[in-house]
Design an enzyme around this catalytic site. Structure first.
Site, PDB file in Angstrom:
ATOM      1  N   ALA A  21      47.948  11.620  -7.214  1.00 14.18           N
ATOM      2  CA  ALA A  21      49.082  11.934  -8.092  1.00 14.18           C
ATOM      3  C   ALA A  21      50.125  10.834  -7.825  1.00 14.18           C
ATOM      4  CB  ALA A  21      49.620  13.312  -7.767  1.00 14.18           C
ATOM      5  N   VAL A  22      51.279  10.907  -8.447  1.00 14.21           N
ATOM      6  CA  VAL A  22      52.178   9.737  -8.430  1.00 14.21           C
ATOM      7  C   VAL A  22      52.483   9.217  -7.019  1.00 14.21           C
ATOM      8  CG1 VAL A  22      54.335   8.793  -9.306  1.00 14.21           C
ATOM      9  CG2 VAL A  22      53.258  10.672 -10.472  1.00 14.21           C
ATOM     10  N   MET A  23      52.821  10.119  -6.071  1.00 12.37           N
ATOM     11  CA  MET A  23      53.177   9.641  -4.725  1.00 12.37           C
ATOM     12  C   MET A  23      52.001   8.916  -4.064  1.00 12.37           C
ATOM     13  SD  MET A  23      56.329  10.114  -3.856  1.00 12.37           S
ATOM     14  CE  MET A  23      56.419  10.072  -2.069  1.00 12.37           C
ATOM     15  N   GLY A  24      50.816   9.529  -4.136  1.00 13.08           N
ATOM     16  CA  GLY A  24      49.638   8.920  -3.527  1.00 13.08           C
ATOM     17  C   GLY A  24      49.296   7.599  -4.198  1.00 13.08           C
ATOM     18  N   SER A  44      39.495  14.580  -9.018  1.00 14.07           N
ATOM     19  CA  SER A  44      38.870  14.239 -10.300  1.00 14.07           C
ATOM     20  C   SER A  44      38.909  12.717 -10.436  1.00 14.07           C
ATOM     21  CB  SER A  44      39.630  14.890 -11.448  1.00 14.07           C
ATOM     22  OG  SER A  44      40.897  14.284 -11.555  1.00 14.07           O
ATOM     23  N   VAL A  84      48.190  15.175  -0.688  1.00 11.42           N
ATOM     24  CA  VAL A  84      47.973  16.314  -1.577  1.00 11.42           C
ATOM     25  C   VAL A  84      49.065  17.332  -1.309  1.00 11.42           C
ATOM     26  CG1 VAL A  84      45.472  15.925  -1.675  1.00 11.42           C
ATOM     27  CG2 VAL A  84      46.392  17.515   0.024  1.00 11.42           C
ATOM     28  N   SER A 138      59.970   9.297   2.701  1.00 10.35           N
ATOM     29  CA  SER A 138      61.072   9.614   1.798  1.00 10.35           C
ATOM     30  C   SER A 138      61.386   8.448   0.868  1.00 10.35           C
ATOM     31  CB  SER A 138      62.344   9.953   2.585  1.00 10.35           C
ATOM     32  OG  SER A 138      63.408  10.146   1.675  1.00 10.35           O
ATOM     33  N   GLY A 139      61.827   8.820  -0.312  1.00  9.94           N
ATOM     34  CA  GLY A 139      62.224   7.786  -1.258  1.00  9.94           C
ATOM     35  C   GLY A 139      61.742   8.091  -2.666  1.00  9.94           C
ATOM     36  N   LYS A 192      61.425  14.299   9.046  1.00 10.01           N
ATOM     37  CA  LYS A 192      61.531  14.255   7.572  1.00 10.01           C
ATOM     38  C   LYS A 192      62.140  15.548   7.038  1.00 10.01           C
ATOM     39  CE  LYS A 192      61.278  13.254   3.293  1.00 10.01           C
ATOM     40  NZ  LYS A 192      60.618  14.076   2.372  1.00 10.01           N
ATOM     41  N   HIS A 195      65.756  15.311   7.544  1.00  4.16           N
ATOM     42  CA  HIS A 195      66.259  14.407   6.505  1.00  4.16           C
ATOM     43  C   HIS A 195      66.509  15.197   5.219  1.00  4.16           C
ATOM     44  CE1 HIS A 195      65.409  12.210   2.775  1.00  4.16           C
ATOM     45  NE2 HIS A 195      65.962  11.139   3.336  1.00  4.16           N
ATOM     46  N   ASN A 196      65.558  16.040   4.856  1.00  2.00           N
ATOM     47  CA  ASN A 196      65.709  16.799   3.616  1.00  2.00           C
ATOM     48  C   ASN A 196      66.816  17.838   3.717  1.00  2.00           C
ATOM     49  OD1 ASN A 196      63.525  15.295   2.775  1.00  2.00           O
ATOM     50  ND2 ASN A 196      62.546  16.993   1.752  1.00  2.00           N
ATOM     51  N   GLU A 199      69.782  16.011   3.149  1.00  6.50           N
ATOM     52  CA  GLU A 199      69.788  15.677   1.713  1.00  6.50           C
ATOM     53  C   GLU A 199      70.347  16.845   0.893  1.00  6.50           C
ATOM     54  OE1 GLU A 199      65.933  14.143   0.168  1.00  6.50           O
ATOM     55  OE2 GLU A 199      66.023  15.783  -1.268  1.00  6.50           O
ATOM     56  N   TYR A 200      69.911  18.051   1.207  1.00  9.68           N
ATOM     57  CA  TYR A 200      70.423  19.234   0.505  1.00  9.68           C
ATOM     58  C   TYR A 200      71.944  19.328   0.663  1.00  9.68           C
ATOM     59  CZ  TYR A 200      66.032  21.826  -0.536  1.00  9.68           C
ATOM     60  OH  TYR A 200      64.827  22.263  -1.039  1.00  9.68           O
TER      61      TYR A 200
HETATM   62  C1  6PG Z   1      62.460  12.434  -0.415  1.00  9.88           C
HETATM   63  C2  6PG Z   1      62.755  13.740  -1.051  1.00  9.88           C
HETATM   64  C3  6PG Z   1      61.519  14.391  -1.494  1.00  9.88           C
HETATM   65  C4  6PG Z   1      61.899  15.494  -2.382  1.00  9.88           C
HETATM   66  C5  6PG Z   1      61.673  16.836  -1.948  1.00  9.88           C
HETATM   67  C6  6PG Z   1      62.866  17.732  -1.971  1.00  9.88           C
HETATM   68  O1  6PG Z   1      62.907  12.301   0.704  1.00  9.88           O
HETATM   69  O2  6PG Z   1      61.816  11.599  -1.032  1.00  9.88           O
HETATM   70  O3  6PG Z   1      63.402  14.592  -0.151  1.00  9.88           O
HETATM   71  O4  6PG Z   1      60.773  14.752  -0.361  1.00  9.88           O
HETATM   72  O5  6PG Z   1      62.488  15.251  -3.539  1.00  9.88           O
HETATM   73  O6  6PG Z   1      60.628  17.280  -2.722  1.00  9.88           O
HETATM   74  O7  6PG Z   1      62.830  18.470  -3.100  1.00  9.88           O
HETATM   75  P1  6PG Z   1      63.451  19.866  -3.397  1.00  9.88           P
HETATM   76  O8  6PG Z   1      64.866  19.592  -3.744  1.00  9.88           O
HETATM   77  O9  6PG Z   1      62.643  20.294  -4.569  1.00  9.88           O
HETATM   78  O10 6PG Z   1      63.248  20.764  -2.237  1.00  9.88           O
END
Ligand code: 6PG
Length: 520
Positions: A21-24, A44, A84, A138-139, A192, A195-196, A199-200
């Site tokens: 998928a896109v990240m992979g 697939s 995945v 992340s990114g 990580k 980090h999130n 981020e929140y």
């Molecule tokens: C990152 C982001 C990425 C992401 C999460 C958080 O560091 O690249 O944090 O991991 O956007 O999916 O998403 P939610 O806001 O949906 O929890």
């Protein structure tokens, strides 16, 4: 290892990626663009073929049909990166992969897996002589392609074969890779996750600033886009401030209204912020600002309840209080300072929980090096992170403080670093004014106010926790410590209310000495 069954070149690829998928797909392309031969696999086949068709000219790819083929195509030690969906799909891929691998091979999980799952998987694969490396990436999609921040955990030994590749594809900040081994087993995914969590909180404080500027300051989204663009030239400079300006400037093509006004005000979440709050509670680290940002998303999602609340509950706000108490420019600057101080507290809380988790899980986490990884590539990248890194003694990937300890010179709390203590001291008057204004105007600022409460709580001479201890002792004989004597004590609340020590032995009060000024 299984017999060779296909025509893919054997042992030719440097790394295999399963889950395109896109990240992979973007990580695979990033490796290929850096000169690595990348074996591709997807459940697939169509996605694999699509990637090769669209981006085959970016580097050397080996398209494979099955995981067995993918493994056969890899040079030893084999490096297989799984990208995945977190949870059961990761276990399913691991179960299929393990019988195909040999001792010393490396399985990499680059998704947003829960660190406890990573710890479990690492232990299980170690028994089979395999290295399992949970890697925080992340990114977003762009980062994965052009250079993400990468936080690998797992066995340190695995970093010899894996680290150089990850460092090459990661973001680079002033010549240093935003990638370094952070600690054993689940440490990478834990870092990580934090980090999130940050981020929140960072996103929420920006949201609170926007709400105040709109509802109290009267600034429309387009005007605010300019404010945020200007803020991006200050100590708030960061990716999140930059994209906020862009979102606020966006006009909806269908209605001509600001896009932000046609987006439903219900924030989604995939779980990493929630995990951070839960883990903060588990390791005893008061990550209140981070937790409040998760709760703010939860509250936004209670749309049916909010609808009833709007009709049912009073505001208790007079009109006067809904207008900015100062001229607009002064109010905007106040909000900026409140945002900066609150954001700093969120980082301090994130760093504090990393230190607490290091002790809990036996990790050797270096806070300076971890901050260095977030200086570029990741979602929370910000000028501030370089300063935070310096506050924790800079980047030193060979510095591995014993779990539960700080490297010499590292502050006990980020806010104690002189530059930050000073910055907060300067922001405090504005921060208090803004929280007061928000409360009076009925504008919810859960993270602005929680961060301020954390700050005031940290520096309080005495906390009401003393009273709570008294209450606990009253109803549960939980005992308390005294400020003037060693040991634990209990008052016989339902008896004669004299005091006994931890063993239940009556405490004989020392007689006041003559002339003691503390005694009547
Ligand atoms: C990152 C982001 C990425 C992401 C999460 C958080 O560091 O690249 O944090 O991991 O956007 O999916 O998403 P939610 O806001 O949906 O929890």
């Amino acid at each position: 290892m299984t017999e060779q069954t296909t025509t893919v070149p054997v042992g030719a690829a440097d790394i295999g990626v399963t889950g395109l998928a896109v990240m992979g797909a973007n990580l695979a392309r990033n490796f290929a663009r850096h000169g690595y031969t990348v074996a591709l696999h997807n459940r697939s086949r169509a996605r694999t073929d699509q990637l090769v068709a669209e981006h085959g000219d970016e580097g050397a790819f080996v398209a494979t049909e099955t995981l067995a083929e993918l493994v056969q195509s890899l040079a030893v030690p084999r490096r297989v990166l799984i990208m995945v969906k977190a949870g059961a799909p990761v276990d399913a891929v691991i179960d299929q992969l393990v019988p195909l691998l040999d001792e010393g091979d490396i399985v990499i999980d680059a998704g947003n897996s829960h660190y406890e799952d990573t710890r479990r998987r690492e232990a299980a694969l170690a028994e089979k002589g395999l290295h399992f490396v949970g890697v925080g990436v992340s990114g977003g999609e762009e980062g994965a392609l052009h250079g993400p921040a990468i936080m690998p955990g797992g066995p340190e030994k695995s970093y010899e074969a894996l680290g150089p590749m990850l460092e090459k594809i990661s973001a680079q900040f002033e010549g240093e890779p935003c990638c370094a081994w952070v600690g054993t087993d689940g440490a990478g995914h834990y870092v990580k996750m934090v980090h999130n969590g940050i981020e929140y909180a960072d996103m929420q404080v920006i949201g609170e600033a926007y709400d105040l500027l709109r509802r109290v300051g009267g600034l429309e989204p387009a005007e605010q886009a300019e404010v945020f663009t200007a803020w991006n030239q200050t100590d708030l400079a960061s990716y999140l401030i930059e994209i906020t300006a862009e979102v606020l400037a966006q006009v909806d093509a269908a209605t001509g209204r600001p896009l932000v006004d046609v987006i439903v005000d219900e924030a989604g979440q995939k779980g990493t912020g929630r995990w951070t709050a839960i883990s903060g509670l588990d390791v005893g680290s008061p990550v209140a600002a981070i937790a409040e940002s998760v709760f703010a998303r939860s509250l936004s999602s209670q749309r049916a309840v909010r609808e009833v609340a709007r009709e049912t509950l009073a505001a208790g706000v007079d009109e006067e209080a809904q207008r900015a108490p100062q001229d607009t420019d002064t109010f905007v600057e106040d909000v900026r300072q409140a945002l900066f101080a609150s954001k700093l507290v969120a980082y301090a809380q994130g760093m504090d929980m990393l230190a607490a988790a290091a002790e809990e899980y036996g990790w050797s986490l270096d806070l300076g090096t971890i901050a260095s990884l977030w200086r570029d590539g990741c979602i929370i990248r910000a000028d501030l992170l370089d300063v935070i890194m310096q506050a924790f003694g800079g980047r030193d990937t060979s510095r591995h403080p014993a779990p539960g300890t700080r490297a010499p010179g590292q502050p006990l709390n980020l806010l104690f670093a002189p530059e930050f203590a000073q910055a907060i001291a300067e922001a405090l008057p504005a921060w208090r004014r803004v929280v007061g204004t928000a409360v009076a105007a009925g504008v919810p600022v859960p993270v602005f106010s929680s961060a301020l409460a954390y700050y005031d709580g940290l520096r309080a001479d005495r906390l009401p926790a003393a009273l709570v201890q008294g209450q606990r002792d009253y109803f549960g004989a939980h005992t308390y410590l005294r400020v003037d004597r060693e040991g634990s004590f209990h008052t016989l609340w339902s008896g004669d209310r004299t005091e006994v020590d931890g063993e239940g032995v009556p405490v004989v009060m020392p007689q006041p000495t003559e002339g003691d000024p503390t005694q009547d």
